[in-house]
Design a protein around this motif. Structure first.
Motif, mmCIF file in Angstrom:
data_model
loop_
_atom_site.group_PDB
_atom_site.id
_atom_site.type_symbol
_atom_site.label_atom_id
_atom_site.label_comp_id
_atom_site.label_asym_id
_atom_site.label_seq_id
_atom_site.Cartn_x
_atom_site.Cartn_y
_atom_site.Cartn_z
ATOM 1 N N PHE A 368 -61.705 -31.836 7.085
ATOM 2 C CA PHE A 368 -63.132 -31.820 7.413
ATOM 3 C C PHE A 368 -64.006 -32.627 6.442
ATOM 4 C CE2 PHE A 368 -61.527 -28.011 9.531
ATOM 5 C CZ PHE A 368 -62.136 -28.116 10.771
ATOM 6 N N ALA A 369 -63.415 -33.172 5.377
ATOM 7 C CA ALA A 369 -64.239 -33.910 4.420
ATOM 8 C C ALA A 369 -64.923 -35.110 5.076
ATOM 9 C CB ALA A 369 -63.384 -34.364 3.231
ATOM 10 N N ARG A 370 -64.178 -35.826 5.923
ATOM 11 C CA ARG A 370 -64.762 -36.996 6.572
ATOM 12 C C ARG A 370 -65.863 -36.589 7.543
ATOM 13 N NH1 ARG A 370 -61.399 -41.710 9.822
ATOM 14 N NH2 ARG A 370 -63.217 -42.984 10.415
ATOM 15 N N ASN A 371 -65.643 -35.536 8.321
ATOM 16 C CA ASN A 371 -66.667 -35.065 9.250
ATOM 17 C C ASN A 371 -67.934 -34.656 8.506
ATOM 18 O OD1 ASN A 371 -64.804 -35.450 11.256
ATOM 19 N ND2 ASN A 371 -64.300 -33.281 11.493
ATOM 20 N N ALA A 372 -67.747 -33.967 7.375
ATOM 21 C CA ALA A 372 -68.911 -33.543 6.598
ATOM 22 C C ALA A 372 -69.660 -34.748 6.039
ATOM 23 C CB ALA A 372 -68.467 -32.618 5.468
ATOM 24 N N ALA A 373 -68.898 -35.750 5.545
ATOM 25 C CA ALA A 373 -69.558 -36.939 5.003
ATOM 26 C C ALA A 373 -70.328 -37.690 6.081
ATOM 27 C CB ALA A 373 -68.518 -37.845 4.352
ATOM 28 N N GLU A 374 -69.750 -37.799 7.284
ATOM 29 C CA GLU A 374 -70.448 -38.471 8.373
ATOM 30 C C GLU A 374 -71.717 -37.730 8.756
ATOM 31 O OE1 GLU A 374 -67.595 -38.726 11.442
ATOM 32 O OE2 GLU A 374 -66.505 -40.432 10.569
ATOM 33 N N ALA A 375 -71.755 -36.425 8.578
ATOM 34 C CA ALA A 375 -72.949 -35.639 8.888
ATOM 35 C C ALA A 375 -73.920 -35.575 7.713
ATOM 36 C CB ALA A 375 -72.550 -34.224 9.299
ATOM 37 N N GLY A 376 -73.591 -36.287 6.616
ATOM 38 C CA GLY A 376 -74.466 -36.278 5.453
ATOM 39 C C GLY A 376 -74.384 -34.995 4.659
ATOM 40 N N LEU A 377 -73.259 -34.308 4.704
ATOM 41 C CA LEU A 377 -73.089 -33.034 4.011
ATOM 42 C C LEU A 377 -72.030 -33.158 2.935
ATOM 43 C CD1 LEU A 377 -72.963 -30.674 7.136
ATOM 44 C CD2 LEU A 377 -74.969 -31.239 5.746
ATOM 45 N N ARG A 378 -72.011 -32.210 2.056
ATOM 46 C CA ARG A 378 -70.993 -32.126 1.013
ATOM 47 C C ARG A 378 -70.127 -30.895 1.280
ATOM 48 N NH1 ARG A 378 -71.884 -30.698 -5.387
ATOM 49 N NH2 ARG A 378 -69.688 -30.939 -6.039
ATOM 50 N N LEU A 379 -68.824 -31.115 1.472
ATOM 51 C CA LEU A 379 -67.877 -30.020 1.695
ATOM 52 C C LEU A 379 -67.170 -29.717 0.377
ATOM 53 C CD1 LEU A 379 -66.298 -28.038 3.473
ATOM 54 C CD2 LEU A 379 -64.714 -29.906 4.011
ATOM 55 N N ARG A 380 -67.293 -28.457 -0.080
ATOM 56 C CA ARG A 380 -66.670 -28.040 -1.319
ATOM 57 C C ARG A 380 -65.708 -26.873 -1.050
ATOM 58 N NH1 ARG A 380 -70.922 -26.059 -5.182
ATOM 59 N NH2 ARG A 380 -71.900 -25.321 -3.263
ATOM 60 N N CYS A 381 -64.491 -27.017 -1.539
ATOM 61 C CA CYS A 381 -63.501 -25.936 -1.476
ATOM 62 C C CYS A 381 -63.209 -25.526 -2.915
ATOM 63 C CB CYS A 381 -62.225 -26.394 -0.772
ATOM 64 S SG CYS A 381 -62.441 -26.728 0.994
ATOM 65 N N ARG A 382 -63.706 -24.381 -3.300
ATOM 66 C CA ARG A 382 -63.589 -23.933 -4.689
ATOM 67 C C ARG A 382 -62.132 -23.611 -5.010
ATOM 68 N NH1 ARG A 382 -67.628 -19.354 -6.154
ATOM 69 N NH2 ARG A 382 -69.046 -21.141 -5.909
ATOM 70 N N PRO A 383 -61.588 -24.142 -6.140
ATOM 71 C CA PRO A 383 -60.191 -23.838 -6.515
ATOM 72 C C PRO A 383 -59.983 -22.330 -6.645
ATOM 73 C CG PRO A 383 -61.076 -25.614 -7.871
ATOM 74 C CD PRO A 383 -62.235 -25.061 -7.088
#
Length: 623
Positions: A368-383
């Protein structure tokens, strides 16, 4: 006892305390009396034998038989003493009183008075007689130059034996038992009389009520009982009369209403069950049948795109792209409907295991990182180091639905995926900074095709099925799915799962590592459109693909050493590779039924994202 009448039961309840007290009292008195008399007898014998041993100490040492005989005769004057005898250190008789004794055999090995033996008529005690105590340093011996005789240095010079009769003790026991029995008899007599009076006063009105209830049960609603028992029983009689009157006036109407309501409820229930089952079966069959032509169209579209890739025909490119988008949309819809149908009819099998969340978070980020970037969002998955107990594939699909939903409804900001420890559970949260959900809609968003304000009915904004599938998956996994949201402040979807013991580190590979991890695909002949499509996709992702027959595949699957050196997954159509060991990884395209351990099933037509995620999971597990 279950067939006893109420009168006998009340009588038993009333008598039971009296019987219990009487038996307990008689037993206690008999036990305590017997124990006390026995203890007194032993204390008496030990004390008297100790006294006689002290009195006869010098006479025994001097072998003064006359003095010892007088002492023994005087002992007979004590209560219950029937015989007394003195013995020397070798057990020979020195003197006695009463019946003539025999030699003391065996000699007791005790240093204090003790019970020698006993029977029903008497108790025999023995006590050691010690030699007089002399000081070896006495001037008498030192001045004379003589040594202390050996007999003076020894401890025991003889024994005293006492025979005590049990006659008086047994007589006292009998008197005590007789007293206990007489007392118990009086207790039982008084308790029995009270029990009879109580049973008659209680059971008479109860029996009248019983007879009246039996007549009411048989339909005689005009029966009445005299309300003259007083206290609670009288109120019970009045209540029974009032109940009979009410039943008589409303029985017919109530029966008609109950019958009508029951019939209507049963009819609606059966209709709803039939409709629900028919809907699920229809969606399952229709989506499966429609996937085949859509899959063929997808392959044709891919061929068309590759054919025009080098030409300057913009219109064909646009047409090819739109065909592909339409097919992907329809395929996604049918996949979603099929997922709902399978969840509704129990067609999804849960395979629970312990696994780390870090790998799941890494795959979610990659997907989903690419989808989030295309939507202008930042996707974070906390370790996280969390390990949970669940079905890894279903949990990943559940979280993917929630992450995709968060990205779709977030206009700016970020989406966070994190795990928090809560006691014996892990709480996985998907937080977004989106538009939020009003309280009145927070339950409805989990229903099929529901979208707040119909905002998502535009192209590319979904169909309102993701959260419905997510709730069904959470219910199937035994997890709780919660929503917390405010309009304008974003939403938090939380999935709570039981924690598992710490498991091996399964962190995702470094970005520059090969995503295939050396995994090889063995596709089982004959080639089908689905297998050909899987081979084409896997080859494009960098996996090695080979075609083999069933016999050759079984031989390779049996070579555990070779499989360990070269990780391999066997891909078949509809049914798994039969005869393969459980350690062999297998992927089945389409079909139905139960799968063996180590096998995975993908619905057809293939979804590239699902195939790629499954291959990555198998590669990571075999690496």
């Amino acid at each position: 006892m279950k067939h006893w009448g109420i009168r006998n039961r009340v009588l038993l309840v009333a008598l039971l305390p009296a019987i219990t007290v009487a038996v307990a009292l008689a037993g206690y008195i008999a036990y305590r009396t017997s124990a006390d008399y026995e203890q007194d007898l032993r204390d008496y014998g030990i004390g008297l034998s100790r006294q006689l041993a002290a009195v006869g100490e010098f006479s025994t040492y001097a072998h003064d038989r006359d003095a010892l005989r007088k002492i023994a005769q005087s002992a007979l004057a004590e209560p219950n003493i029937v015989a007394a005898a003195f013995f020397d250190g070798e057990g020979e008789v020195l003197a006695w009183g009463g019946p003539a004794p025999t030699r003391l055999q065996p000699i007791p090995l005790v240093e204090h008075p003790a019970l020698l033996y006993e029977d029903a008529q008497r108790v025999v005690f023995a006590a050691p007689i010690f030699s007089p105590r002399y000081d070896p340093d006495d001037d008498l011996f030192v001045g004379s130059g003589a040594s202390l005789p050996a007999s003076l240095r020894q401890g025991t010079t003889g024994w005293i034996r006492l025979d005590i009769t049990r006659a008086e003790a047994e007589q006292r026991k009998r008197e005590a038992l007789h007293f206990a029995l007489v007392s118990s008899f009086f207790i039982l007599a008084i308790g029995g009389g009270l029990a009879i009076v109580l049973s008659q006063s209680v059971t008479r009105p109860i029996l009248r009520l019983r007879d009246a209830l039996e007549r009411i049960r048989q339909g005689e609603l005009d029966v009445r009982v005299p309300a003259d028992s007083g206290s609670d029983l009288q109120r019970l009689e009045e209540g029974l009369n009032a109940m009979a009157t009410a039943l008589l006036s409303s029985r017919t109407l109530l029966e008609e209403r109950v019958h009508a309501a029951t019939s209507e409820l049963q009819e609606r229930k059966e209709e709803a069950e039939r409709a629900n089952l028919a809907k699920s079966r229809f969606l399952l069959a229709a989506s499966h049948d429609l996937r085949q032509p859509l899959h063929a169209l997808s392959l044709f579209s891919s061929d068309l795109q590759r054919a025009v890739a080098s030409a300057e025909i913009d219109e064909l490119r646009t047409l090819s792209r739109r065909i592909g988008e339409s097919i992907e949309t329809l395929s996604g819809l049918l996949d979603t409907l099929l997922d709902i149908s399978r969840l509704d009819i129990g067609g999804v099998r849960v395979e629970t295991s312990d696994f780390p969340l870090a790998a799941v978070f890494a795959r979610l980020h990659d997907s989903f990182a690419r989808n989030a970037a295309e939507a202008g969002l930042r996707l974070r998955c906390r370790p996280t180091s969390a390990c949970v107990r669940s079905d890894p594939a279903l949990l990943e699909q559940l979280l993917a639905n929630l992450v995709g939903n968060a990205i779709r409804y977030t206009r700016e900001g970020s989406v966070l995926v994190a795990a928090r420890r809560r006691g014996t559970h892990w709480r996985i949260e998907i937080r977004d900074s989106g538009i939020g959900i009003a309280p009145e809609h927070q339950e409805a968003v989990f229903e099929e095709f529901f979208q707040v304000g119909n905002r998502a009915r535009v192209d590319g904004e979904g169909l309102g099925l993701g959260l419905a599938i997510a709730r069904r998956m959470a219910r199937l996994l035994g997890a709780t799915l919660e929503l917390r949201s405010q309009v304008g402040d974003g939403s938090v979807f939380a999935v709570t799962l039981p924690l598992a013991p710490p498991c091996a580190d399964a962190a995702p590979a470094a970005p520059d590592a090969s995503p295939t991890l050396g995994l090889r695909l063995l596709l089982i002949l004959p080639p089908t459109p689905e297998l050909l499509a899987a081979a084409s996709l896997a080859t494009g992702w960098g996996y090695r693909c080979d075609w083999v027959g069933p016999a050759e595949a079984l031989a390779i699957a049996g070579d555990t050493v070779g499989l360990a050196a070269a990780p391999t997954v066997f891909v078949t159509q509809s049914t798994p590779l039969q005869g393969a060991p459980a350690t062999a990884a297998r992927i089945v395209l389409g079909g139905d039924g139960k799968l063996p351990a180590g096998a995975f099933r993908l619905a057809v037509p293939l979804r590239p994202a699902k195939l790629r995620a499954l291959l990555a999971r198998v590669a990571a597990a075999r690496h």
